[in-house]
Scaffold this motif. Structure first.
Motif, mmCIF file in Angstrom:
data_model
loop_
_atom_site.group_PDB
_atom_site.id
_atom_site.type_symbol
_atom_site.label_atom_id
_atom_site.label_comp_id
_atom_site.label_asym_id
_atom_site.label_seq_id
_atom_site.Cartn_x
_atom_site.Cartn_y
_atom_site.Cartn_z
ATOM 1 N N UNK A 82 12.407 9.326 1.876
ATOM 2 C CA UNK A 82 12.270 10.635 1.232
ATOM 3 C C UNK A 82 11.207 10.569 0.146
ATOM 4 N N UNK A 83 11.126 9.427 -0.533
ATOM 5 C CA UNK A 83 10.182 9.283 -1.624
ATOM 6 C C UNK A 83 8.890 8.635 -1.174
ATOM 7 N N UNK A 84 8.272 7.890 -2.088
ATOM 8 C CA UNK A 84 6.977 7.270 -1.824
ATOM 9 C C UNK A 84 7.112 6.147 -0.809
ATOM 10 N N UNK A 85 6.002 5.857 -0.124
ATOM 11 C CA UNK A 85 5.985 4.680 0.739
ATOM 12 C C UNK A 85 5.889 3.426 -0.125
ATOM 13 N N UNK A 86 5.031 3.470 -1.145
ATOM 14 C CA UNK A 86 4.898 2.407 -2.145
ATOM 15 C C UNK A 86 4.489 3.069 -3.456
ATOM 16 N N UNK A 87 4.316 2.243 -4.508
ATOM 17 C CA UNK A 87 3.920 2.751 -5.816
ATOM 18 C C UNK A 87 2.744 1.932 -6.344
ATOM 19 N N UNK A 88 1.985 2.548 -7.248
ATOM 20 C CA UNK A 88 0.940 1.809 -7.941
ATOM 21 C C UNK A 88 1.087 2.059 -9.446
ATOM 22 N N UNK A 89 1.298 0.948 -10.194
ATOM 23 C CA UNK A 89 1.386 1.036 -11.646
ATOM 24 C C UNK A 89 -0.021 1.053 -12.236
ATOM 25 N N UNK A 90 -0.174 1.538 -13.461
ATOM 26 C CA UNK A 90 -1.473 1.435 -14.130
ATOM 27 C C UNK A 90 -1.886 -0.030 -14.255
ATOM 28 N N UNK A 91 -3.177 -0.271 -14.220
ATOM 29 C CA UNK A 91 -3.684 -1.647 -14.272
ATOM 30 C C UNK A 91 -3.230 -2.370 -15.537
ATOM 31 N N UNK A 92 -3.028 -1.653 -16.632
ATOM 32 C CA UNK A 92 -2.620 -2.276 -17.886
ATOM 33 C C UNK A 92 -1.127 -2.262 -18.130
ATOM 34 N N UNK A 93 -0.313 -2.113 -17.074
ATOM 35 C CA UNK A 93 1.137 -2.060 -17.236
ATOM 36 C C UNK A 93 1.679 -3.385 -17.771
#
Length: 298
Positions: A82-93
């Motif tokens: 239902x949600x995202x296939x994957x996620x991407x965090x900010x590079x500076x997380x």
């Protein structure tokens, strides 16, 4: 006439006291005070009962004199399929935080952006005696879509199909429309509002699930809802929490990501053989692993 035969004089009766008007009587004042206090108490009791019958936030929205349609709730959907296939965090997380534990909802808890699809549930409620009708819902980009984000990738493994029917829109295409996503159904892929409308009676919650897709681009948008109420067509803008745009990004090349977290399902170990559920490798290492057809890098 002799004194004996004189008739005694009648004394004049004292005048009767004047009648006091009913509204001036002290007992009336007392009754008024008591009745007022009882009425106030009963009003508080009735209001308390109403608050039990109907959620307080919904009642407050109606009493506040808001518009004909109100967004009562807005919720991100992180669940697989239902949600995202994957996620991407900010590079500076914060890597130390992410290495320690995967957030339950990376988008809400760690400012991640959904990869390829982003799903939100919007709860609408009508506030007029005559039901409003939602007749169109569309994404409006706040800026042209850009290349996909290449921060820190987080997997979101599938755990089975969802039976829900949702509205889906391709925000990376020109003039995106809300389509019916109903695998196997007759209306699958058809523009929803071309043949449907959503009725919003007073005080009744209506949940719309919207799934935005983007294959290769990073897109930011808001939603515009057209509805009929008070005898005319009106438009309201729906934004993400904090009055921010909604957001979704396409998938970048594997080697372009700064870091990639691997799925714990594969049981991969670190270089030194240590077992961990939060194994993080570089995008270049991940790309080489994929090219080699290996489930783990070491």
């Amino acid at each position: 006439m002799s004194p004996r035969n004189k008739r005694p004089r009648r004394r004049k009766a004292a005048p009767a006291p004047a009648t006091v008007a009913w509204w001036k009587r002290p007992v009336t004042w007392l009754l008024t005070i008591v009745v007022g206090a009882v009425a106030a108490w009963l009003g508080a009791v009735v209001l308390g009962m109403i608050n039990q019958w109907k959620p307080a936030n919904e009642l407050a929205e109606q009493l506040a004199g808001r518009g004909p349609v109100v967004v009562l709730d807005l919720k991100h959907v992180p669940y697989p399929q239902e949600g995202a296939l994957d996620y991407v965090y900010p590079a500076g997380a914060d890597l130390a935080r992410l290495d320690a534990k995967r957030p339950n909802d990376p988008t809400v808890e760690a400012s991640a952006v959904d990869i390829e699809r982003s799903t939100w549930e919007i709860t609408l409620v009508g506030t007029r005696d005559e039901a409003a009708e939602a007749v169109d819902l569309r994404p409006v980009l706040v800026e042209p879509c850009r290349p996909p984000l290449t921060g820190i990738q987080e997997p979101n493994e599938s755990q089975g199909d969802s039976a829900k029917v949702v509205l889906v829109t391709h925000v990376d295409r020109p003039n995106p429309r809300m389509l019916v996503e109903d695998p196997g159904g007759e209306d699958a892929g058809a523009p929803f509002f071309a043949t449907h409308k959503i009725t919003l009676p007073k005080g009744e919650k209506n949940v719309i699930q919207v799934r935005a897709l983007s294959a290769k681009q990073h897109c930011r948008w808001r939603l515009e809802l057209d509805y009929l109420a008070d005898g005319r067509r009106q438009t309201m803008v729906i934004s993400a929490p904090g009055d921010k745009p909604f957001e979704v990004t396409g998938r970048a090349d594997d080697s372009a990501y700064t870091w990639v977290y691997l799925s714990s399902f594969n049981g991969c170990r670190a270089k030194d053989g240590t077992k961990t559920d939060r194994l993080r490798i570089t995008g270049a290492e991940y790309a080489q692993m994929v090219r080699d057809g290996r489930p783990c890098p070491y």
